[in-house]
Design a protein around this motif. Structure first.
Motif, PDB file in Angstrom:
ATOM      1  N   ILE A  66      23.992  22.878  78.471  1.00 45.16           N
ATOM      2  CA  ILE A  66      25.085  23.898  78.448  1.00 45.16           C
ATOM      3  C   ILE A  66      24.873  25.081  79.082  1.00 45.16           C
ATOM      4  N   ILE A  67      25.811  25.631  79.957  1.00 50.97           N
ATOM      5  CA  ILE A  67      25.979  26.919  80.361  1.00 50.97           C
ATOM      6  C   ILE A  67      27.361  27.572  79.850  1.00 50.97           C
ATOM      7  N   ILE A  68      27.393  28.611  79.369  1.00 53.26           N
ATOM      8  CA  ILE A  68      28.656  29.126  78.887  1.00 53.26           C
ATOM      9  C   ILE A  68      28.824  30.652  79.651  1.00 53.26           C
ATOM     10  N   GLN A  69      29.748  30.993  80.430  1.00 50.99           N
ATOM     11  CA  GLN A  69      29.857  32.141  81.056  1.00 50.99           C
ATOM     12  C   GLN A  69      30.995  32.769  80.561  1.00 50.99           C
ATOM     13  N   THR A  70      31.010  34.107  79.954  1.00 46.60           N
ATOM     14  CA  THR A  70      32.388  34.474  79.338  1.00 46.60           C
ATOM     15  C   THR A  70      32.719  35.776  80.279  1.00 46.60           C
ATOM     16  N   SER A  71      33.896  36.171  79.727  1.00 51.73           N
ATOM     17  CA  SER A  71      34.318  37.375  80.599  1.00 51.73           C
ATOM     18  C   SER A  71      33.840  38.822  79.874  1.00 51.73           C
ATOM     19  N   ARG A  72      33.044  38.812  78.982  1.00 46.99           N
ATOM     20  CA  ARG A  72      32.346  39.654  78.375  1.00 46.99           C
ATOM     21  C   ARG A  72      31.190  40.674  79.256  1.00 46.99           C
ATOM     22  N   GLN A  73      31.178  41.832  79.304  1.00 47.91           N
ATOM     23  CA  GLN A  73      30.295  42.640  80.318  1.00 47.91           C
ATOM     24  C   GLN A  73      29.114  42.714  79.680  1.00 47.91           C
ATOM     25  N   THR A  74      28.657  42.472  78.459  1.00 49.04           N
ATOM     26  CA  THR A  74      27.207  42.781  77.938  1.00 49.04           C
ATOM     27  C   THR A  74      26.749  41.372  77.161  1.00 49.04           C
ATOM     28  N   VAL A  75      26.463  41.747  75.781  1.00 50.94           N
ATOM     29  CA  VAL A  75      26.156  40.495  74.847  1.00 50.94           C
ATOM     30  C   VAL A  75      27.015  39.381  75.162  1.00 50.94           C
ATOM     31  N   GLY A  76      26.449  38.354  75.201  1.00 49.96           N
ATOM     32  CA  GLY A  76      27.543  37.117  75.103  1.00 49.96           C
ATOM     33  C   GLY A  76      28.078  36.821  76.412  1.00 49.96           C
ATOM     34  N   ARG A  77      27.602  37.393  77.413  1.00 54.15           N
ATOM     35  CA  ARG A  77      28.395  37.135  78.884  1.00 54.15           C
ATOM     36  C   ARG A  77      27.897  35.573  79.625  1.00 54.15           C
ATOM     37  N   LEU A  78      26.556  35.637  79.325  1.00 55.76           N
ATOM     38  CA  LEU A  78      25.984  34.280  79.975  1.00 55.76           C
ATOM     39  C   LEU A  78      24.964  33.716  78.733  1.00 55.76           C
ATOM     40  N   LEU A  79      25.356  32.468  78.440  1.00 60.01           N
ATOM     41  CA  LEU A  79      24.484  31.701  77.051  1.00 60.01           C
ATOM     42  C   LEU A  79      24.116  30.559  77.815  1.00 60.01           C
ATOM     43  N   THR A  80      22.760  30.104  77.912  1.00 60.61           N
ATOM     44  CA  THR A  80      22.477  28.898  78.479  1.00 60.61           C
ATOM     45  C   THR A  80      21.610  28.173  77.156  1.00 60.61           C
ATOM     46  N   GLY A  81      21.660  26.921  77.115  1.00 54.92           N
ATOM     47  CA  GLY A  81      20.779  26.324  76.112  1.00 54.92           C
ATOM     48  C   GLY A  81      21.281  24.739  76.323  1.00 54.92           C
ATOM     49  N   TYR A  82      21.438  24.111  74.943  1.00 57.44           N
ATOM     50  CA  TYR A  82      21.701  22.708  74.825  1.00 57.44           C
ATOM     51  C   TYR A  82      22.139  22.379  73.603  1.00 57.44           C
ATOM     52  N   SER A  85      22.128  16.406  68.834  1.00 52.13           N
ATOM     53  CA  SER A  85      22.794  15.089  68.597  1.00 52.13           C
ATOM     54  C   SER A  85      23.930  15.372  67.559  1.00 52.13           C
ATOM     55  N   ASN A  86      24.159  16.345  66.770  1.00 48.76           N
ATOM     56  CA  ASN A  86      24.773  16.628  65.690  1.00 48.76           C
ATOM     57  C   ASN A  86      25.798  17.662  66.178  1.00 48.76           C
ATOM     58  N   ALA A  87      25.980  17.841  67.623  1.00 44.22           N
ATOM     59  CA  ALA A  87      26.926  18.719  68.293  1.00 44.22           C
ATOM     60  C   ALA A  87      26.750  20.086  67.861  1.00 44.22           C
ATOM     61  N   SER A  88      25.537  20.694  67.592  1.00 44.00           N
ATOM     62  CA  SER A  88      25.165  22.028  67.312  1.00 44.00           C
ATOM     63  C   SER A  88      24.708  22.798  68.586  1.00 44.00           C
ATOM     64  N   LEU A  89      24.866  23.889  68.728  1.00 48.08           N
ATOM     65  CA  LEU A  89      24.499  24.256  70.240  1.00 48.08           C
ATOM     66  C   LEU A  89      23.470  25.580  69.856  1.00 48.08           C
ATOM     67  N   SER A  90      22.424  25.628  70.847  1.00 48.99           N
ATOM     68  CA  SER A  90      21.308  26.535  70.553  1.00 48.99           C
ATOM     69  C   SER A  90      21.183  27.234  71.828  1.00 48.99           C
ATOM     70  N   MET A  91      21.724  28.602  72.103  1.00 47.28           N
ATOM     71  CA  MET A  91      21.859  28.961  73.366  1.00 47.28           C
ATOM     72  C   MET A  91      21.289  30.358  73.353  1.00 47.28           C
ATOM     73  N   THR A  92      20.415  30.477  74.536  1.00 43.84           N
ATOM     74  CA  THR A  92      20.044  31.991  74.728  1.00 43.84           C
ATOM     75  C   THR A  92      20.946  32.935  75.662  1.00 43.84           C
ATOM     76  N   ASP A  93      20.956  34.202  74.994  1.00 44.48           N
ATOM     77  CA  ASP A  93      21.987  35.353  75.806  1.00 44.48           C
ATOM     78  C   ASP A  93      21.175  35.590  76.946  1.00 44.48           C
ATOM     79  N   GLY A  94      21.580  35.598  78.090  1.00 48.47           N
ATOM     80  CA  GLY A  94      20.980  36.227  79.466  1.00 48.47           C
ATOM     81  C   GLY A  94      20.693  37.644  79.353  1.00 48.47           C
ATOM     82  N   TYR A  95      21.463  38.567  78.596  1.00 49.28           N
ATOM     83  CA  TYR A  95      21.861  39.616  78.560  1.00 49.28           C
ATOM     84  C   TYR A  95      20.705  40.379  77.844  1.00 49.28           C
ATOM     85  N   ASP A  96      20.286  39.873  76.554  1.00 50.74           N
ATOM     86  CA  ASP A  96      19.277  40.376  75.536  1.00 50.74           C
ATOM     87  C   ASP A  96      18.263  39.454  75.274  1.00 50.74           C
ATOM     88  N   GLY A  97      18.231  38.212  75.469  1.00 49.73           N
ATOM     89  CA  GLY A  97      17.480  37.020  75.117  1.00 49.73           C
ATOM     90  C   GLY A  97      17.442  36.517  73.756  1.00 49.73           C
TER      91      GLY A  97
END
Length: 135
Positions: A66-82, A85-97
């Motif tokens: 999964i990649i989530i690209q948001t309109s934010r300019q800082t934290v939470g702008r680009l989240l990547t992860g997976y 099987s329970n539909a829970s997401l684990s995402m790394t923030d490209g801004y601050d890790g």
């Protein structure tokens, strides 16, 4: 930060981007093994104590990647992860890790992620920041 430090921070983004590199606008990747399809445009809000900001987002998905690209300019702008099987997401923030995780399992119409504003301690649970997306 030296060149190797920058590459180390970008590695998770590059891996997910490589996984999704074969996707084009008409294909858009594929739904997850759970059958949940999060691809497309979303709207919602970023929330932390004293702050509530509207945002727009685009979700790119290829299986459980999964990649989530948001309109934010800082934290939470680009989240990547997976998605597991329970539909829970684990995402790394490209801004601050930082790691963002599902507050509740994702559904076809709602994604609710949160992250601590600062590291927890034994005596203290810090406040959370949230990204809540709906469609």
């Amino acid at each position: 930060m030296n060149r190797f430090g920058v590459l180390a921070r970008l590695a998770p983004l590059l891996i997910v981007a490589g996984l999704l590199g074969g996707c084009n606008e008409s294909e858009g990747g594929s739904a997850s093994p759970t059958g949940l399809d999060l691809r497309g445009s979303w709207s919602g809000e970023y929330v932390r104590p004293g702050v509530r900001e509207p945002l727009k987002a685009k979700v790119i998905q290829d299986g459980d990647a999964i990649i989530i690209q948001t309109s934010r300019q800082t934290v939470g702008r680009l989240l990547t992860g997976y998605m597991n099987s329970n539909a829970s997401l684990s995402m790394t923030d490209g801004y601050d890790g930082e790691l963002w995780t599902s507050a509740t399992p994702a559904t076809p119409n709602r994604i609710y992620l949160h992250d601590y504003l600062y590291s927890p301690t034994v005596d203290n649970d810090p406040p959370l920041q949230d990204i809540i997306l709906t469609r």
